[in-house]
Design a protein around this motif. Structure first.
Motif, PDB file in Angstrom:
ATOM      1  N   ARG A 171      37.363  34.031  42.421  1.00 34.32           N
ATOM      2  CA  ARG A 171      37.718  35.343  42.975  1.00 34.32           C
ATOM      3  C   ARG A 171      36.519  36.281  42.900  1.00 34.32           C
ATOM      4  O   ARG A 171      36.246  37.028  43.820  1.00 34.32           O
TER       5      ARG A 171
ATOM      6  N   ARG B 200      34.702  25.359  29.243  1.00 40.62           N
ATOM      7  CA  ARG B 200      35.853  25.636  28.353  1.00 40.62           C
ATOM      8  C   ARG B 200      35.373  26.175  27.015  1.00 40.62           C
ATOM      9  O   ARG B 200      35.895  27.150  26.490  1.00 40.62           O
TER      10      ARG B 200
ATOM     11  N   PRO C  60      40.743  31.477  28.317  1.00 41.65           N
ATOM     12  CA  PRO C  60      41.588  31.316  29.505  1.00 41.65           C
ATOM     13  C   PRO C  60      41.958  29.848  29.728  1.00 41.65           C
ATOM     14  O   PRO C  60      41.239  28.954  29.277  1.00 41.65           O
ATOM     15  N   SER C  61      43.049  29.627  30.428  1.00 39.78           N
ATOM     16  CA  SER C  61      43.398  28.260  30.832  1.00 39.78           C
ATOM     17  C   SER C  61      42.388  27.812  31.883  1.00 39.78           C
ATOM     18  O   SER C  61      41.679  28.633  32.480  1.00 39.78           O
ATOM     19  N   ASP C  62      42.338  26.504  32.127  1.00 40.78           N
ATOM     20  CA  ASP C  62      41.440  25.979  33.172  1.00 40.78           C
ATOM     21  C   ASP C  62      41.719  26.681  34.503  1.00 40.78           C
ATOM     22  O   ASP C  62      40.798  27.082  35.214  1.00 40.78           O
ATOM     23  N   ALA C  63      43.008  26.818  34.823  1.00 42.16           N
ATOM     24  CA  ALA C  63      43.385  27.398  36.117  1.00 42.16           C
ATOM     25  C   ALA C  63      42.942  28.858  36.214  1.00 42.16           C
ATOM     26  O   ALA C  63      42.427  29.299  37.247  1.00 42.16           O
ATOM     27  N   ASP C  64      43.120  29.605  35.116  1.00 42.01           N
ATOM     28  CA  ASP C  64      42.719  31.023  35.137  1.00 42.01           C
ATOM     29  C   ASP C  64      41.205  31.174  35.208  1.00 42.01           C
ATOM     30  O   ASP C  64      40.684  32.048  35.903  1.00 42.01           O
ATOM     31  N   LEU C  65      40.506  30.307  34.483  1.00 39.65           N
ATOM     32  CA  LEU C  65      39.039  30.363  34.488  1.00 39.65           C
ATOM     33  C   LEU C  65      38.506  30.071  35.896  1.00 39.65           C
ATOM     34  O   LEU C  65      37.653  30.788  36.428  1.00 39.65           O
ATOM     35  N   LYS C  66      39.060  29.024  36.485  1.00 40.54           N
ATOM     36  CA  LYS C  66      38.639  28.630  37.841  1.00 40.54           C
ATOM     37  C   LYS C  66      38.944  29.738  38.849  1.00 40.54           C
ATOM     38  O   LYS C  66      38.077  30.148  39.626  1.00 40.54           O
ATOM     39  N   ALA C  67      40.167  30.238  38.796  1.00 38.42           N
ATOM     40  CA  ALA C  67      40.571  31.281  39.751  1.00 38.42           C
ATOM     41  C   ALA C  67      39.747  32.554  39.558  1.00 38.42           C
ATOM     42  O   ALA C  67      39.321  33.185  40.532  1.00 38.42           O
ATOM     43  N   GLY C  68      39.498  32.925  38.300  1.00 38.90           N
ATOM     44  CA  GLY C  68      38.734  34.141  38.022  1.00 38.90           C
ATOM     45  C   GLY C  68      37.316  34.041  38.553  1.00 38.90           C
ATOM     46  O   GLY C  68      36.810  34.968  39.195  1.00 38.90           O
TER      47      GLY C  68
ATOM     48  N   SER D 208      33.855  29.789  27.462  1.00 39.81           N
ATOM     49  CA  SER D 208      34.838  30.839  27.740  1.00 39.81           C
ATOM     50  C   SER D 208      35.729  31.079  26.527  1.00 39.81           C
ATOM     51  O   SER D 208      36.120  32.216  26.245  1.00 39.81           O
TER      52      SER D 208
END
Ligand code: SF4
Length: 220
Positions: A168, A144, A157-165, A147
């Motif tokens: 991916r 966190r 980024p949010s936790d969810a966006d960081l994780k998803a990015g 980033s």
């Protein structure tokens, strides 16, 4: 972008090749023991469990709570962690063992891990990535902070966006595990609470330098 960050951090620190453990259950236990403490303290507790011959789900579950707490004392919060370890051991036994858990798809296994007392998203993802070799990224305080600083002055980024990015772009458990390990290392050496930016390999792409004087202050 995450691939470039991974490459830059490997160049800077070398491969980390986590997690130092002999089997998946040891990794699960380590993921609980390392909560709110340094790895060296968790490692002392793991060694005590090994020497006592109880680093197995059935043995850990059978142990008296006070005896377990005494063994893991070096890891701190030992009563709380003893309770969490026994919840986890019971979960593994009830699920039919590690092999049965390994057969579960990642989303289902993550949801199941999150039902264990004391296992939040960070611990669940560490277990998924390192014990079960699933392609997940562990979002922790180091990730966190890094980033947010890279994105500065924009919000991180949010936790969810960081994780998803990350998931991916990097795709494999090996790269995602390596990125997490490298971010932890970087957060201990360079991107600490008080950032030590000299020599940081991410500096060219980072928007946050404490010594950088904002334009409005340069004019005054
Ligand atoms: S330049 Fe400084 S703030 Fe940016 S990532 Fe490196 S250590 Fe962190």
């Amino acid at each position: 972008v995450y691939r470039e960050i991974l490459d830059a951090l490997i160049e800077q620190h070398g491969p980390q090749r986590w997690w130092p453990a002999e089997d998946p259950f040891e990794i699960m236990v380590g993921a609980v023991l390392v909560q709110r403490t340094a790895w060296r303290n968790a490692a002392l507790a793991i060694r005590a469990l090994k020497e006592a011959g109880v680093l197995r789900p059935d043995r850990l579950d059978d142990l008296r709570r006070e005896a377990l707490a005494a063994l893991i004392r070096p890891a701190g919060f030992f009563r709380l962690k003893a309770r969490r370890l026994q919840s986890m051991a019971r979960f593994v036994v009830a699920a039919g063992g590690l092999r049965a858990l390994s057969a579960q798809p990642t989303a289902g296994l993550r949801a199941a891990l999150l039902t264990i007392r004391g296992v939040g998203p960070e611990t669940a993802d560490a277990i998924l990535g390192y014990a079960f070799e699933r392609p997940v990224f562990v979002v922790d305080a180091y990730a966190r902070r890094l980033s947010a600083r890279l994105a500065h002055p924009a919000p991180g980024p949010s936790d969810a966006d960081l994780k998803a990015g990350c998931e991916r772009e990097l795709v494999s458990a090996r790269d995602l595990n390596e990125l997490h390990a490298l971010i932890v290392r970087h957060g201990q050496v360079y991107c600490r609470a008080m950032a030590a930016c000299d020599g940081c390999a991410l500096r060219p792409r980072c928007g946050y330098h404490p010594e950088r004087v904002p334009a409005e202050r340069q004019l005054s």
